[in-house]
Design an enzyme around this catalytic site. Structure first.
Site, PDB file in Angstrom:
ATOM      1  N   GLU A 218     -13.466  14.827  -6.326  1.00  0.00           N
ATOM      2  CA  GLU A 218     -13.897  15.987  -7.099  1.00  0.00           C
ATOM      3  C   GLU A 218     -14.675  15.660  -8.369  1.00  0.00           C
ATOM      4  OE1 GLU A 218     -10.455  18.475  -7.712  1.00  0.00           O
ATOM      5  OE2 GLU A 218     -10.749  19.435  -5.781  1.00  0.00           O
TER       6      GLU A 218
ATOM      7  N   GLU B 287      -9.632  19.782   1.324  1.00  0.00           N
ATOM      8  CA  GLU B 287      -8.504  20.423   0.631  1.00  0.00           C
ATOM      9  C   GLU B 287      -8.683  21.933   0.645  1.00  0.00           C
ATOM     10  OE1 GLU B 287      -7.372  19.075  -3.318  1.00  0.00           O
ATOM     11  OE2 GLU B 287      -8.135  17.069  -2.894  1.00  0.00           O
TER      12      GLU B 287
END
Ligand code: GAL
Length: 748
Positions: free
Chosen positions: A381, A462
């Site tokens: 991320e 995710e």
């Protein structure tokens, strides 16, 4: 010949580190590895307690078999910033907390006693990934993996890269690139013999080459009768190498498998066959011991994912995990997405150099595992960073051209330097954000998240997690919504051929920094709790499995008149892989309900849902009416295969104490999980039973964590750890309402 011995026992451990005393054995606590520098409470703790330096020391006596050999210590990992000293002299240093390193003792080992001192430092040094920003997990300090004593010839086998370039051909090829360790820089010539064996079977092929220098390549061709490694039949082979030079012999055996794995714009192919990836993210943490758990507990997590949650993939978020875990993935056929350490933050130059080195260390450690199908070479991320990620991708491809790269992002329109665009899509739940006027979206379209219009390999890495934290002991309605969100995404992924698959956030709840979680240092994001006890959402995954591997039928309810808002249990989801379920309310006739293909058309096993399509609220009666027993019966091929009775008047009847195993191994820090549950008269968990239980253990071992537990949501868990000696462990569990329970473990 090589000797590899476990070097885990008899370390002296102390808080702090004094550079002037690295040559002196200091006082400390005698410990066995894997070891956590600080064992934290279950929750509500201060994570800075372990963010400091610690010292480990151990004496190593000179042995005759060291003579003329290379002696070293292999650390499977240490958190973090390790420095190893021998007899007061620094011999090696390793910053990363997740990859192995070797400390060469040879030139400084002397006759008699030798003192090994290891400094580790749990401070979050901003030059070391993942540190420098906030991190949603803990990096527990300690010599938390195994350490090995290695005695090998002056020239030995350092590593081997095994490739199976035509795995799908009838007659197959194996190439093995062998790298020698030659720390003294000797002139090397000799022979290398190699043999391939089927694991648990006979020899497949043998070959040998002459050695001239520090590398050699072996090739086997025309291999017939080879079985592929697959998720349902994970056949492993072993390559055994025997090196003979003027300086002695060495041997090394490495397992591998024959398989192909390819992410395409039309989905993922295993051995050329489409396979929708369905899995979860896993941290490598446990209550109290943090990262420091040995082989059994690591393997158990892989088994839970495969056998209890019917997953076919795991993502080792957000770092390379224990080799015991990954080896187990190979053995049971669980695919693996492995990635370098990091969380959102990209540090400075030194940090990035370390991160690039992590790509090399991860791949060189794990390139022979058939379970690993992709390398994550971005910091989870993080923002785009062209030069940095061009280099991590370049290096991964150079080291291992057989696997694709991925790199997990949540930003949209990110630069695609990887082979597979791997995306954390947290859109579901955004409808609750103030100002959001988009409504509920389950997953965004690939072109929307990537900004790339041409077809590309794409995977969802995710979803859910912080968008809907849910505790195992949360109320039914919240858990039903938690279940629904997991189902909606699994359904959307299953229905979109562009998406190779998904790994949800996450397998189990985990301890975290103060900046995350529920204020008690726990992120309640798992489909299991920290003890790996299932929440109802676990059955959203489990029920997708084939009933021949286990029939699943789990109603998402505590079965009570007044648990939900307004009362009643509708809509009632039953997570199941049965063909249909018959539900009976008291004396009323049974009602047959089929899987809900209307709302979940793509799921392999849609849930059965009782709602206004199948029942009227009057059938269950409303507030003020008698509540009745519920009977659920699952059918497959017209036969009743599972029945569950949910009583109208549940009473605590049984204190169930279930160990995962009762045979432990001495001298290994072998830890087995025990789950305690309070059940009603029909064997169902009592979700609001919250009384205390006391644990007592006698014999050579200990209970990890406290001896007093308050049941939460009708259950708790703990691990029993074997000690140094053999014998019997007697566990007693006492409580106010039940007769004492006991379990006997053997430690041998
Ligand atoms: C993601 C992150 C995970 C975890 C998760 C919680 O942003 O990659 O590590 O924090 O959120 O939902």
């Amino acid at each position: 010949m090589r000797i590899t011995e476990n070097f885990n026992g008899n370390w002296l451990f102390r808080e702090g580190f004094e550079p002037t005393r690295v040559d002196t054995m200091q006082d400390g606590e005698r410990v066995r590895l894997p070891h956590s520098a600080v064992e934290l409470p279950y929750n509500y703790f201060d994570e800075t307690d372990y963010q400091k330096p610690f010292t480990y020391q151990k004496v190593i006596d000179w042995r005759e078999d060291f003579e003329g050999q290379e002696v070293s210590l292999v650390f499977d990992a240490a958190m973090a910033d390790s420095v190893v000293y021998l007899n007061g002299r620094e011999i090696t240093a390793h910053k990363d907390g997740y990859t192995p390193f070797e400390a060469r003792l040879t030139p400084y080992l002397r006759q008699g006693e030798n003192l090994v001192t290891v400094k580790i430092d749990g401070s979050e040094n901003p030059d070391i990934p993942p540190f420098g920003g906030q991190i949603d997990y803990l990096c527990y300090a300690g010599l938390y993996r195994d350490v090995w004593l290695k005695v090998a010839s002056p020239v030995s086998i350092a590593n081997v890269k095994i490739e199976t370039p035509d795995a799908l051909a009838e007659k197959k090829t194996v190439t093995a690139r062998v790298f020698l360790a030659n720390p003294q820089g000797l002139a090397v010539s000799g022979t290398l013999d190699a043999k391939i064996r089927r694991k648990g079977g006979g020899d497949v092929a043998a070959t040998s080459v002459a050695i001239d220098g520090n590398e050699a390549v072996l090739t086997f061709t025309g291999l017939a009768g080879i079985e592929l490694w697959d998720i349902d039949n994970p056949v492993l082979y072993a390559l055994s190498l025997k090196l003979a030079t003027d300086y002695g012999e060495d041997v090394l055996t490495q397992r591998f498998g024959f398989r192909t794995a390819l992410f395409t714009p039309d989905g993922f192919l295993l051995n050329g066959r489409p396979l929708k990836l369905r899995g979860l993210n896993r941290h490598q943490s446990w209550p109290h011991t943090g990262y420091a758990m040995g082989r059994r507990a690591q393997e158990k997590d892989a088994d839970i994912l495969k056998y209890e949650l019917a997953c076919n993939i795991v993502r080792t978020s957000h770092y390379p995990q224990s080799k015991w875990f990954i080896e187990r993935c190979d053995e049971i056929g669980l695919l693996c997405f492995e990635e370098i350490p990091g969380w959102q933050h990209i540090g400075g130059e030194a940090w990035q150099r370390e991160s690039i080195a992590n790509v090399r260390r991860m791949i060189e450690r794990d390139w022979n595992h058939p379970s690993i199908i992709i390398w994550g070479v971005r910091i989870n991320e993080s923002q785009d960073s062209h030069d940095f990620y061009a280099e991590t991708n370049r290096l991964a491809r150079e080291l291992d051209p057989t696997r694709q790269t991925g790199g997990v992002r949540f930003i949209t329109n990110s630069e695609m330097l990887e082979d597979v665009y791997t995306m954390n899509d947290f859109i579901l739940g955004q409808e609750e954000m103030p100002g959001n006027n988009r409504g509920r979206v389950v997953l965004r379209d690939r072109v929307e998240t990537t900004g790339i219009t041409k077809p590309i390999p794409y995977m969802i890495t995710e979803y859910n997690g912080h968008m809907y934290p849910t505790k195992r002991f949360d109320q039914e309605q919240r858990q039903a919504e938690h279940v629904t969100r997991h189902l909606l995404i699994l359904n959307a992924v299953a229905g979109d051929s562009d998406i190779s698959g998904s790994t949800g956030w996450c397998m189990f709840d985990y301890n975290t920094h103060k900046d995350f979680g529920s204020g008690d240092r726990i992120c309640y994001h798992g489909v299991l709790d920290m003890y790996r006890i299932p929440k109802l959402a676990a059955y959203a995954y489990a029920s997708q499995g084939d009933p021949k591997d286990g029939v699943v039928m789990q109603p998402v309810t505590f079965w009570a008149r007044g648990e939900r808002n307004i009362g009643g249990v509708l809509p009632l989801i039953v997570l199941t892989n049965c063909d249909y379920v018959e539900v009976k309310f008291g004396e009323w006739p049974a009602k047959r309900v089929y899987p809900d293909r209307e709302n979940y058309p793509h799921l392999p096993r849609p849930p059965v849902v009782l709602d206004l399509r199948t029942v009227t609220p009057q059938e269950f009666g409303t507030w003020g009416r008698v509540w009745r027993e519920g009977t659920f019966t699952g059918f497959i091929d017209g036969k009743a295969v599972k029945t569950m009775v949910l009583p109208a008047d549940p009473v605590p009847t049984t204190l169930e104490v279930t160990p995962d195993d009762t045979a432990l191994r001495a001298g290994e820090k072998d830890a087995v999980r025990v789950v305690v549950r309070v059940l009603d008269q029909c064997g169902n968990l009592l979700p609001y039973f919250e009384e205390p239980v006391s644990l007592a253990l006698s014999g050579p071992g200990r209970i990890i964590g406290p001896a007093d537990h308050t049941l939460k949501g009708g259950a708790t868990g703990f691990w029993v750890e074997a000690g140094e000696e053999m014998g019997r462990l007697e566990l007693a569990v006492t409580s106010r309402r039940f007769a004492p329970q006991s379990v006997t473990f053997t430690v041998s």
